[in-house]
Design an enzyme around this catalytic site. Structure first.
Site, PDB file in Angstrom:
ATOM      1  CG  ASP A 197      -1.827   1.132   1.396  1.00  0.00           C
ATOM      2  OD1 ASP A 197      -2.760   1.192   0.587  1.00  0.00           O
ATOM      3  OD2 ASP A 197      -1.650   1.971   2.315  1.00  0.00           O
ATOM      4  CD  GLU A 233      -2.213   2.735  -3.683  1.00  0.00           C
ATOM      5  OE1 GLU A 233      -3.234   3.359  -3.945  1.00  0.00           O
ATOM      6  OE2 GLU A 233      -1.536   2.951  -2.647  1.00  0.00           O
TER       7      GLU A 233
HETATM    8  C1  ARE Z   1      -9.502   8.300   6.103  1.00  0.00           C
HETATM    9  C2  ARE Z   1     -10.392   9.500   5.786  1.00  0.00           C
HETATM   10  C3  ARE Z   1      -9.559  10.773   5.717  1.00  0.00           C
HETATM   11  C4  ARE Z   1      -8.831  10.947   7.031  1.00  0.00           C
HETATM   12  C5  ARE Z   1      -7.986   9.712   7.300  1.00  0.00           C
HETATM   13  C6  ARE Z   1      -7.308   9.782   8.640  1.00  0.00           C
HETATM   14  O1  ARE Z   1     -11.045   9.289   4.542  1.00  0.00           O
HETATM   15  O2  ARE Z   1     -10.415  11.868   5.490  1.00  0.00           O
HETATM   16  O3  ARE Z   1      -7.983  12.068   6.970  1.00  0.00           O
HETATM   17  O4  ARE Z   1      -8.817   8.535   7.296  1.00  0.00           O
HETATM   18  O5  ARE Z   1      -8.296   9.892   9.606  1.00  0.00           O
HETATM   19  C7  ARE Z   1      -7.933   4.631   2.702  1.00  0.00           C
HETATM   20  C8  ARE Z   1      -9.016   5.630   2.309  1.00  0.00           C
HETATM   21  C9  ARE Z   1      -8.804   6.965   2.967  1.00  0.00           C
HETATM   22  C10 ARE Z   1      -8.682   6.785   4.475  1.00  0.00           C
HETATM   23  C11 ARE Z   1      -7.462   5.904   4.711  1.00  0.00           C
HETATM   24  C12 ARE Z   1      -7.156   5.651   6.174  1.00  0.00           C
HETATM   25  O6  ARE Z   1      -9.019   5.778   0.899  1.00  0.00           O
HETATM   26  O7  ARE Z   1      -9.932   7.790   2.687  1.00  0.00           O
HETATM   27  O8  ARE Z   1      -8.532   8.049   5.088  1.00  0.00           O
HETATM   28  O9  ARE Z   1      -7.724   4.609   4.102  1.00  0.00           O
HETATM   29  O10 ARE Z   1      -8.228   5.056   6.812  1.00  0.00           O
HETATM   30  C13 ARE Z   1      -3.362   8.788  -2.362  1.00  0.00           C
HETATM   31  C14 ARE Z   1      -2.218   7.808  -2.064  1.00  0.00           C
HETATM   32  C15 ARE Z   1      -2.644   6.363  -2.283  1.00  0.00           C
HETATM   33  C16 ARE Z   1      -3.936   6.049  -1.544  1.00  0.00           C
HETATM   34  C17 ARE Z   1      -4.994   7.026  -2.045  1.00  0.00           C
HETATM   35  C18 ARE Z   1      -6.359   6.782  -1.390  1.00  0.00           C
HETATM   36  O11 ARE Z   1      -1.096   8.111  -2.878  1.00  0.00           O
HETATM   37  O12 ARE Z   1      -1.596   5.526  -1.806  1.00  0.00           O
HETATM   38  O13 ARE Z   1      -4.565   8.370  -1.748  1.00  0.00           O
HETATM   39  N1  ARE Z   1      -4.342   4.642  -1.697  1.00  0.00           N
HETATM   40  C19 ARE Z   1      -4.021   3.636  -0.629  1.00  0.00           C
HETATM   41  C20 ARE Z   1      -5.175   2.664  -0.391  1.00  0.00           C
HETATM   42  C21 ARE Z   1      -6.320   3.385   0.292  1.00  0.00           C
HETATM   43  C22 ARE Z   1      -5.892   3.856   1.664  1.00  0.00           C
HETATM   44  C23 ARE Z   1      -4.481   4.290   1.725  1.00  0.00           C
HETATM   45  C24 ARE Z   1      -3.617   4.213   0.662  1.00  0.00           C
HETATM   46  C25 ARE Z   1      -3.957   4.645   3.053  1.00  0.00           C
HETATM   47  O14 ARE Z   1      -5.541   2.042  -1.577  1.00  0.00           O
HETATM   48  O15 ARE Z   1      -7.469   2.570   0.392  1.00  0.00           O
HETATM   49  O16 ARE Z   1      -6.724   4.978   2.060  1.00  0.00           O
HETATM   50  O17 ARE Z   1      -3.525   3.414   3.649  1.00  0.00           O
HETATM   51  C26 ARE Z   1      -3.815  11.907  -6.647  1.00  0.00           C
HETATM   52  C27 ARE Z   1      -2.434  11.412  -6.241  1.00  0.00           C
HETATM   53  C28 ARE Z   1      -2.517  10.081  -5.508  1.00  0.00           C
HETATM   54  C29 ARE Z   1      -3.498  10.169  -4.358  1.00  0.00           C
HETATM   55  C30 ARE Z   1      -4.857  10.603  -4.896  1.00  0.00           C
HETATM   56  C31 ARE Z   1      -5.895  10.730  -3.807  1.00  0.00           C
HETATM   57  O18 ARE Z   1      -4.317  11.087  -7.695  1.00  0.00           O
HETATM   58  O19 ARE Z   1      -1.623  11.239  -7.400  1.00  0.00           O
HETATM   59  O20 ARE Z   1      -1.231   9.716  -5.028  1.00  0.00           O
HETATM   60  O21 ARE Z   1      -3.590   8.865  -3.750  1.00  0.00           O
HETATM   61  O22 ARE Z   1      -4.731  11.858  -5.551  1.00  0.00           O
HETATM   62  O23 ARE Z   1      -5.482  11.674  -2.874  1.00  0.00           O
END
Ligand code: ARE
Ligand code: CA
Length: 497
Positions: A197, A233
């Site tokens: 991740d 990822e």
């Molecule tokens: C949640 C709440 C937030 C809060 C946080 C802490 O939604 O509002 O601030 O908790 O309280 C997942 C959810 C998130 C969640 C998080 C933790 O999607 O909403 O936050 O879990 O519970 C970026 C990263 C990429 C990430 C995406 C979602 O680069 O790595 O954001 N994806 C992975 C997983 C997710 C997971 C996480 C990472 C965290 O697949 O499921 O989040 O472990 C552009 C950029 C990208 C960016 C994207 C979105 O495209 O190029 O890099 O992705 O915008 O911001």
């Protein structure tokens, strides 16, 4: 390592998002093994925070509390049993490894965690690992909020908090050891690799140090010296300083351009047409074939998280979705991952889904429901089970049958009707125009009568679907109405009658 270690000439992975371990074990035995699925990506198996507000969101599992192996999907013995039973029927397990961070800053203190381990967010204390204050990056982060504020600054993307999540100091030997111990425990239990991740948020050198500590796979099921498969990822749509290319030598990388472009093509948005996909793959500026993990949608972008926006095709638009997944599975580019989802109360206001947080189907106490199987092989209780949709299952089998064959015999009408084959082993025809397709094509297949695997399938010596007659020169006539339930046709060597 780039090789998924898949057995028996199988080719595809399915993400059983939020499934319980007991259900995955049963699914391996009763469905995935018999239907040629190569592996399962599972939700994060480690201990995570448990949240009341919102109530038990799916994303609580992306907020680790430690590396004990109890989670919303089950406990350690259920996990071990599942890995064993899936391996025994030749289905690999890939764990989702959340190693960039722990829970978020405002998480309080107590035992609100999936194994009941005590932790303190204000003290940055996670005794079950243990991680303490000095194991986090805050001293290195230079933004005012200590969060990532600007994705065009690579340093803050790596050293600051992703959406406020405590960022681990992976340059420390101690932190690398703890993370590697966790991954090695899973490897020793029999997993075949990892979806790692948030790799954009970790330095490639730190990841290399962690991967270098990993054991080879368990020799009960894998050849001596097999290395864990790694899918990183990294969301790279081509607009930020951090690119997928920095990670390619370490393992495969998620190709997020793939689903965004394929969704736009099948939706016919931005002037896209199927004919333009003639050079699909590297020709579209995607990463090299041997490095890519591809998918139509994932657990983030099917609900507006992550990247890709509204172009992404999902089960909500099932007709387009089946065509897009069919196209992906027929095309030779990349290692393919099929999504398997749960339904939620989608409620979009001003392009934002108010319920994008909702977790899997669950009982009143918050525990996840098991997956009931209906008489027609579909799933009940809110589980979508796209991987069980006949058109998708049959295309997973198609990909196995044509494995290793070249992309061949392309045809198009300069619009949204296209066809291509895979050597002499398979052929697929799409009609995404608003009129009938009626054409005779060179399929490259041996002469004979074939059963279409989309409108039905071969059953015993019979066929429940359209039949396609290929003549001795490999030519066949195709007729696909634009109002067909599924306006595409696919035949392969094993669907010959
Ligand atoms: C949640 C709440 C937030 C809060 C946080 C802490 O939604 O509002 O601030 O908790 O309280 C997942 C959810 C998130 C969640 C998080 C933790 O999607 O909403 O936050 O879990 O519970 C970026 C990263 C990429 C990430 C995406 C979602 O680069 O790595 O954001 N994806 C992975 C997983 C997710 C997971 C996480 C990472 C965290 O697949 O499921 O989040 O472990 C552009 C950029 C990208 C960016 C994207 C979105 O495209 O190029 O890099 O992705 O915008 O911001
Ligand atoms: Ca980081």
């Amino acid at each position: 390592q780039h090789d998924p270690n898949i057995k028996h000439n199988r080719t595809s992975i399915v993400h059983l998002f939020e499934w319980r371990w007991a259900d995955i074990a049963a699914e391996c035995e009763r469905f995935l093994g018999p239907n040629g699925f190569g592996g399962v990506q599972i939700s994060p198996p480690n201990e995570h925070i448990v949240l009341d507000s919102p109530w038990r969101p799916w994303w609580q599992r992306y907020q680790p509390i430690g590396y004990n192996l109890c989670s919303r999907s089950g406990n350690e013995s259920e996990l071990r049993d599942m890995i064993t039973r899936c391996n025994n029927v030749g289905v690999n397990i890939y764990a989702d490894a959340v190693i960039n961070h722990m829970c978020r800053t405002g998480s309080g203190e107590g035992n609100h965690s999936s194994c009941g381990s005590w932790f303190s967010a204000p003290k940055k204390d996670f005794p079950s690992v243990p991680f303490t204050q000095s194991d986090f990056n805050d001293d290195k982060c230079t933004t005012a909020s200590v969060k990532i504020e600007n994705y065009s600054d690579a340093n803050q993307v790596r050293d600051c908090r992703l959406v406020g999540l405590f960022d681990l100091a992976l340059e420390k030997e101690y932190v690398r050891d703890k993370v590697a111990d966790y991954m090695n425990k899973l490897i020793d239990m029999g997993v075949a690799g990892f979806r790692v991740d948030a790799c954009k948020h970790m330095w490639p050198g730190d990841l290399s140090a962690v991967y270098g500590r990993l054991h080879s796979l368990n020799t009960d099921w894998f050849p001596v010296g097999s290395r864990p498969f790694i899918v990183q990822e990294v969301i790279d749509l081509g607009v930020e300083p951090i690119t997928s290319s920095e990670y390619l030598q370490l393992g495969r990388v998620t190709e997020f351009k793939y689903g965004a472009k394929l969704g736009a093509i099948f939706r016919k948005w931005n002037g896209e047409k199927l004919v333009y996909s003639k050079n699909w793959g590297e020709g579209w500026g995607f990463m090299p074939n041997g490095n890519a993990l591809v998918f139509v949608d994932n657990h983030d972008n099917q609900r507006g998280h992550g990247a890709g926006g509204a172009a992404i095709a999902t089960f909500w638009d099932s007709r387009i979705y089946k065509m897009a997944v069919g196209y992906m599975l027929a095309h030779p580019y990349g290692v393919t991952r099929v999504m398997s989802s749960f339904r939620w109360n989608r409620h979009v206001v001003d392009r934002k889904d108010q319920n994008d947080w909702q977790g899997p189907p669950s009982h009143d106490d918050g525990s996840t429901k098991s997956v009931p199987i209906n008489a027609d092989h579909t799933c009940g209780d809110g589980w979508v089970c796209e991987h069980r949709w006949r058109q998708i299952t049959n295309m997973v089998i198609f990909r196995n049958v044509v494995n290793g064959q070249p992309h061949s015999n392309w045809w198009d009408n300069q619009g949204n009707q296209v066809a291509f084959g895979r050597g002499n082993r398979g052929f697929i025809v799409f009609n995404n125009d608003d009129w009938e397709l009626d054409v005779t094509l060179n399929t490259g297949m041996p002469g004979g009568t074939y059963c279409d695997v989309i409108s039905g399938q071969k059953e015993g010596s019979g066929c429940t679907a359209k039949q396609i007659h290929v003549d001795g020169d490999g030519r066949a006539h195709f007729k696909i109405s634009n109002s067909d339930e599924d306006p595409f046709v696919a035949i392969h060597a094993d669907s010959m009658l």
